[in-house]
Write an enzyme that holds these catalytic residues in place. Structure first.
Site, short mmCIF file in Angstrom:
data_model
loop_
_atom_site.label_atom_id
_atom_site.label_comp_id
_atom_site.label_asym_id
_atom_site.label_seq_id
_atom_site.Cartn_x
_atom_site.Cartn_y
_atom_site.Cartn_z
N ASP A 84 0.88 -1.16 0.00
CA ASP A 84 0.00 0.00 0.00
C ASP A 84 0.92 1.22 0.00
O ASP A 84 1.69 1.43 0.95
CB ASP A 84 -0.87 -0.02 1.25
CG ASP A 84 -1.83 1.17 1.31
OD1 ASP A 84 -1.67 2.13 0.53
OD2 ASP A 84 -2.73 1.14 2.18
N ASN A 109 3.85 4.69 -11.58
CA ASN A 109 2.59 4.71 -12.34
C ASN A 109 1.36 4.66 -11.44
O ASN A 109 0.32 5.19 -11.81
CB ASN A 109 2.56 3.52 -13.30
CG ASN A 109 1.18 3.28 -13.86
OD1 ASN A 109 0.71 4.02 -14.72
ND2 ASN A 109 0.50 2.25 -13.35
N TYR A 165 -6.62 15.28 -6.84
CA TYR A 165 -5.91 14.51 -7.86
C TYR A 165 -5.11 15.43 -8.76
O TYR A 165 -3.93 15.19 -9.03
CB TYR A 165 -6.91 13.69 -8.67
CG TYR A 165 -6.29 12.85 -9.77
CD1 TYR A 165 -5.66 11.65 -9.48
CD2 TYR A 165 -6.33 13.27 -11.10
CE1 TYR A 165 -5.09 10.88 -10.47
CE2 TYR A 165 -5.76 12.51 -12.10
CZ TYR A 165 -5.15 11.31 -11.79
OH TYR A 165 -4.57 10.56 -12.79
N GLY A 166 -5.74 16.51 -9.25
CA GLY A 166 -5.01 17.46 -10.08
C GLY A 166 -3.83 18.08 -9.34
O GLY A 166 -2.74 18.22 -9.89
N ALA A 167 -4.04 18.42 -8.06
CA ALA A 167 -2.97 19.00 -7.27
C ALA A 167 -1.84 18.00 -7.05
O ALA A 167 -0.65 18.35 -7.11
CB ALA A 167 -3.52 19.48 -5.93
N ALA A 168 -2.19 16.74 -6.78
CA ALA A 168 -1.18 15.72 -6.55
C ALA A 168 -0.35 15.47 -7.81
O ALA A 168 0.89 15.33 -7.74
CB ALA A 168 -1.83 14.42 -6.10
N LYS A 169 -1.01 15.43 -8.97
CA LYS A 169 -0.27 15.21 -10.21
C LYS A 169 0.61 16.41 -10.55
O LYS A 169 1.74 16.24 -11.05
CB LYS A 169 -1.23 14.91 -11.35
CG LYS A 169 -1.91 13.55 -11.23
CD LYS A 169 -0.91 12.40 -11.21
CE LYS A 169 -1.59 11.04 -11.29
NZ LYS A 169 -0.62 9.93 -11.30
#
Length: 248
Positions: free
Chosen positions: A54, A81, A154-158
């Site tokens: 994990d 990935n 998600y956008g911020a993490a990417k």
């Protein structure tokens, strides 16, 4: 080489591309043991291994990377990935849900890859003299640039993953470790990952002037090239792979 999230989708295609190129692959998964085992059985060549962790658990990450390196006799390529998006529009969730989903998203999509990279680099630094240059390839997202209103974490993490890759490209170049990132748009579903995708295929296809979404093998081909010793000058790059659906 180690591919995180390799049991399905893009990760599965990446593992297949490297194995076809003659590499031995460590196939990481979190809870897809059957898919990971079926991929290992299907890959050409020998010496492939399945590892589990994990990515939100730092201790499990360290043990997983060490197990991959031991089984393969070292690590020269890491492909970050693995990722997961959780819907949490700011006007549609409670404050408690907002906090929990931000923490979960960052743990899987940013902090987890950062920890995998830290552990993998320790093995890359110990490569014998004369070894080929090592590579870290991150799988980011078009969403880092165009916005993800339904899943902003998600956008911020990417976006953070892209920036991390550029920072590490500078930090690791003296050690002959190149770091690059691919930023795909929508990617075609298959039987391994259909349950994890939003069923909006027709609408997604219209976003590109090609009238389709990417095939996983197209993303894998770019990752394979970025990992090649001849691609050293691409270190620090973020390569858009979205079929001209979002230009910057």
């Amino acid at each position: 080489m180690l591919v995180t999230g390799a049991s399905r989708g893009v990760g599965r295609a990446v593992a297949a591309a490297f194995a076809a190129h003659g590499d031995r692959v460590a196939i990481h998964h979190r809870d897809s043991a059957d898919l990971a085992a079926s991929l290992r059985a299907a890959l050409p060549g020998e010496g492939h291994v399945v590892v589990r962790a994990d990515l939100a658990d730092p201790a499990a990450v360290a043990a997983m990377v060490d197990a991959a390196a031991e089984a393969l006799g070292g690590l020269d390529v890491l492909v970050n990935n693995a990722g997961q998006a959780y819907p949490h529009p700011i006007t549609g969730v409670s404050y408690a849900e907002w906090q929990e989903l931000w923490a979960r998203t960052l743990a899987v999509n940013l902090t987890g890859p950062a920890n995998v990279t830290y552990c993998a680099v320790r093995h890359m630094l110990g490569r014998p003299p004369g070894s080929p240059p090592a590579r870290v390839i991150n799988v980011g997202s078009r969403g880092a640039y165009r916005g993800e209103p339904g899943q902003p974490a998600y956008g911020a993490a990417k976006a953070g993953l892209h920036a991390m890759g550029q920072s590490l490209a500078v930090a690791l170049a003296p050690y002959r470790i190149g770091v690059a990132t691919v930023a795909p748009g929508y990617v075609q579903e298959d039987e391994t990952n259909a349950a994890y995708k939003v069923p909006r295929g027709a609408e997604q296809a219209t976003q590109s002037p090609f009238g389709r979404v990417a095939r996983p093998e197209e993303i894998a081909a770019a990752v394979l090239w970025l990992a090649d010793p001849a691609a050293e000058w691409a270190s620090g790059a973020v390569l858009d792979l979205n079929g001209a659906s979002h230009l910057r």
